[in-house]
Design an enzyme around this catalytic site. Structure first.
Site, PDB file in Angstrom:
ATOM      1  N   HIS A  28       0.850  -1.309   0.038  1.00  0.00           N
ATOM      2  CA  HIS A  28       0.029  -0.006  -0.019  1.00  0.00           C
ATOM      3  C   HIS A  28       0.789   1.302   0.048  1.00  0.00           C
ATOM      4  CE1 HIS A  28      -3.148  -2.946   1.386  1.00  0.00           C
ATOM      5  NE2 HIS A  28      -4.073  -2.097   0.608  1.00  0.00           N
ATOM      6  N   GLY A  29       2.122   1.146   0.357  1.00  0.00           N
ATOM      7  CA  GLY A  29       2.821   2.425   0.415  1.00  0.00           C
ATOM      8  C   GLY A  29       4.219   2.110   1.005  1.00  0.00           C
TER       9      GLY A  29
END
Length: 479
Positions: A324-325
């Site tokens: 996700h990041g």
């Protein structure tokens, strides 16, 4: 080219009309959709169309070579090639700055000043999705679950298919490629279902996700110290439903557009906030992504049969967080969810060791209403509070938000708006109402005369324009 833009609506109208003209000409139809998909992607940033083509070429070549290889060593070499290129490109664009910054901090902690230039790389939109989609093809061929396609055009279209290229659902090759090689029969029902899905997706995005963001979520996360703990807590709940409405809305639009073009895509959500455990939640939430990590990472490193199952679970959930990041907040997000899943698995193991019957998974139908409600609320609290790490830009900002939530209750403002609270309440009610009510409503719409259907669409469009807070991009575009 945002889904909410006039540009997209005109683009979709042209592609839909031409696609209908080419239903009896499969090659022309696939050429049209391939050109349309690359045009759609290039409208976001034309410079990265070559990257999309590279991922397609690498995995198409690797898939062919794996299938043709007579020995296991050759198959593994081609798989390693595909993994190295695909994951290497993903890591370069998505995680290079994170590792460089970490190296600078580590060296500085040793008393040495380092001047390492942070790479200024613009993250290609949708790179995580089309990387995993193309890799799933290669991995399935390596495992003997799929056969390589002989058409690079078909494979390039599978990777770049414009409804899914930006935010999924991550579609397996064995789900979409057969539909390209042998088109599904034309169906009025599929067209009608597609239109309903598109309309539902726009309602979720514009009438719920964007309104919750504007009235509750964005103000709270922009300056948490200015607001009361109650407002901050409600904003966390609002973000939990904003995220669901945003991503499931995108999925509905993507699946609906695909149906309008004659294709069926997998569902991606199963009422995730009905989950009564974190394990259950991940069987309901963004299932195309969680299924990818389960099938190709968790099972690949041993699952529950080889190695330490808890280590394998932690590795999988940390990977999900990092997907996700690039930030420690996402690492911690994965650790929290991994810890909950490990604890639930350990508890099930303890029950089995004591000779107690296993608790049923999913909706826990045998539990009394009160214990089931308690399990649902506890799971929701864990999911919602962990989303602070998801929404905050970094770990420090997440810690500041939590600190603001723990300050004296009387401190700070609580600028609730009627629109924001009403939208949150309706979102909650819609999520927990029986699904058959929505099925009845959809069937009623489809049975209505064309004039009534057109009037309903026009009225809905006007209502969405009235409630619209702008053309905010979908949250998962950043991943």
């Amino acid at each position: 080219m945002s889904f909410q833009s006039l540009h997209f609506l005109l683009f979709l109208g042209v592609v839909f009309a031409l696609n209908r003209c080419f239903l009896q000409r499969p090659d022309a139809r696939k050429n049209l959709l391939l050109v349309a998909s690359y045009y759609f992607y290039m409208c976001w940033d034309w410079r990265y169309a070559g990257l999309l083509l590279l991922m397609s070429a690498v995995n198409f070549l690797a898939g062919r070579r794996i299938q043709e290889s007579a020995d296991a060593r050759g198959r593994k070499r081609w798989l390693a090639f595909a993994l190295a290129v695909s994951l290497g490109v993903l890591a370069c664009f998505k995680y290079a700055n994170f590792f460089v910054d970490g190296a600078v901090r580590l060296v500085a902690s040793l008393g040495v000043q380092a001047d390492l230039t942070v790479l200024q790389l613009l993250l290609p939109i949708g790179i995580s999705f089309f990387t995993f989609q193309s890799l799933s093809y290669t991995l399935d061929i390596f495992r003997g679950r799929a056969r390589a396609t002989g058409s690079f055009r078909d494979f390039a279209l599978f990777v770049a298919f414009f409804p899914t290229v930006l935010s999924g659902p991550i579609t397996r090759a064995r789900q979409l490629l057969p539909q390209l090689e042998q088109p599904l029969p034309d169906s009025r029902e599929r067209l009608e279902e597609g239109l309903v899905l598109v309309l539902r997706g726009f309602v979720k995005k514009m009438a719920f996700a964007d309104v919750l963001a504007a009235h509750l979520v964005n103000p709270a996360f922009a300056a948490p110290a200015d607001y009361s703990p109650l407002f901050l807590l409600v904003a966390v709940y609002a973000f939990t439903f904003q995220l669901y409405m945003d991503l499931s809305g995108y999925t509905d639009i993507a699946r609906g557009v695909a149906k309008l073009l004659g294709f069926d895509l997998p569902t991606n959500f199963d009422r995730p906030y009905h989950a009564t455990s974190v394990s259950d939640f991940w069987q309901r939430w963004h299932t195309s992504m969680s299924g990818f990590f389960r099938d190709y990472l968790y099972f690949g490193i041993g699952g529950s049969k080889h190695g330490n199952v808890y280590v394998n679970l932690y590795v999988t959930f940390v990977a999900i967080g990092c997907w996700h990041g690039a930030g420690w907040n996402f690492v911690l997000y994965g650790l929290i969810h991994g810890s909950c899943v490990c604890l639930e698995r350990w508890r099930r193991g303890r029950r089995a060791a004591r000779g107690l019957p296993a608790e049923p998974q999913g909706a826990l139908p045998r539990l009394a209403a009160l214990p089931r409600l308690a399990a649902l609320l506890l799971t929701f609290q864990i999911i919602a509070l962990s989303r602070i790490l998801f929404r905050a830009p970094d770990l420090g900002s997440a810690a500041a938000y939590v600190a603001a939530m723990l300050k004296p209750v009387a401190a700070g403002a609580a600028p609730f708006t009627a629109v924001g609270l009403a939208t949150l309440l309706v979102a909650v009610l819609l999520h927990y109402l029986p699904p058959r009510l929505f099925e009845h409503a959809a069937r009623g719409y489809l049975r209505a005369p064309a004039v009534v259907q057109g009037g309903a669409i026009a009225g809905l469009a006007l209502a969405l324009m009235a409630f619209s807070t702008g053309t905010a991009s979908f949250i998962y575009f950043q991943f």
